[in-house]
Scaffold this motif. Sequence first.
Motif, PDB file in Angstrom:
ATOM      1  N   VAL A 107      -9.067  54.959 110.000  1.00  0.00           N
ATOM      2  CA  VAL A 107      -8.811  55.846 108.864  1.00  0.00           C
ATOM      3  C   VAL A 107      -7.458  56.505 109.080  1.00  0.00           C
ATOM      4  O   VAL A 107      -7.153  56.982 110.169  1.00  0.00           O
ATOM      5  CB  VAL A 107      -9.929  56.904 108.751  1.00  0.00           C
ATOM      6  N   SER A 108      -6.647  56.513 108.031  1.00  0.00           N
ATOM      7  CA  SER A 108      -5.350  57.186 108.091  1.00  0.00           C
ATOM      8  C   SER A 108      -5.551  58.670 107.821  1.00  0.00           C
ATOM      9  O   SER A 108      -6.149  59.043 106.812  1.00  0.00           O
ATOM     10  CB  SER A 108      -4.391  56.609 107.054  1.00  0.00           C
ATOM     11  N   LEU A 109      -5.054  59.483 108.727  1.00  0.00           N
ATOM     12  CA  LEU A 109      -5.061  60.931 108.556  1.00  0.00           C
ATOM     13  C   LEU A 109      -3.660  61.324 108.100  1.00  0.00           C
ATOM     14  O   LEU A 109      -2.688  61.095 108.797  1.00  0.00           O
ATOM     15  CB  LEU A 109      -5.396  61.623 109.878  1.00  0.00           C
ATOM     16  N   ARG A 110      -3.557  61.884 106.907  1.00  0.00           N
ATOM     17  CA  ARG A 110      -2.252  62.287 106.367  1.00  0.00           C
ATOM     18  C   ARG A 110      -2.201  63.816 106.284  1.00  0.00           C
ATOM     19  O   ARG A 110      -3.043  64.436 105.642  1.00  0.00           O
ATOM     20  CB  ARG A 110      -2.039  61.674 104.997  1.00  0.00           C
ATOM     21  N   THR A 111      -1.219  64.374 106.976  1.00  0.00           N
ATOM     22  CA  THR A 111      -0.991  65.819 106.962  1.00  0.00           C
ATOM     23  C   THR A 111       0.485  66.061 106.672  1.00  0.00           C
ATOM     24  O   THR A 111       1.281  65.112 106.644  1.00  0.00           O
ATOM     25  CB  THR A 111      -1.343  66.462 108.319  1.00  0.00           C
ATOM     26  N   SER A 112       0.864  67.300 106.498  1.00  0.00           N
ATOM     27  CA  SER A 112       2.271  67.610 106.262  1.00  0.00           C
ATOM     28  C   SER A 112       3.119  67.305 107.495  1.00  0.00           C
ATOM     29  O   SER A 112       4.332  67.186 107.396  1.00  0.00           O
ATOM     30  CB  SER A 112       2.437  69.072 105.849  1.00  0.00           C
ATOM     31  N   ALA A 113       2.494  67.120 108.667  1.00  0.00           N
ATOM     32  CA  ALA A 113       3.217  66.779 109.891  1.00  0.00           C
ATOM     33  C   ALA A 113       3.399  65.279 110.067  1.00  0.00           C
ATOM     34  O   ALA A 113       4.126  64.843 110.951  1.00  0.00           O
ATOM     35  CB  ALA A 113       2.484  67.347 111.096  1.00  0.00           C
TER      36      ALA A 113
END
Length: 170
Positions: A107-113
Amino acid sequence: MISKQPGFRYGTLGALMLVVAGCTAIPKPEAPPPSQQPQPVAPAPTPAPLPTPAGSWEDRAVDRGAWRYDAGSRTAAFVPTGSGNPLLSMTCSGSGIRMTSALSGNVSLRTSAGTDQIRFDGGSASLPNRDPRLDRIAFSRGRFALETSGGGALTLPVQSEIGRVIEDCR
């Protein structure tokens, strides 16, 4: 003979108040509280199905619902509006955080970082309590997303319950 000096009157009054305050009843010791029986842990509810994403994760509306925190089980769960089953739950389990959802595989975790990967096996993933991905979720600007290669995605708001469960586990 009573002195007419104000200091004498206030000093006498103060001493009198201390004497009266010292005349309190001595509390009797209470019976020890009954020993508490360990509460059985309820199984985690079945996660709700994932919505299909539309557009970039930063432009998508966040999923409707609210984060809830349970101090007893040290769990933060995102529950969609009108449902009782959480889309994602984060539970402190020992020295790590167990994330539970309807996600599976990489699963791809997308955050502002940035973007990271999390492996979900059988609907859950375990991360060490000092994993930097947890901090990226907690400090992401307003939202974060979890996306599967099959098209399912969660776009969730960042709220204090996430940081609370992470800090409780450290």
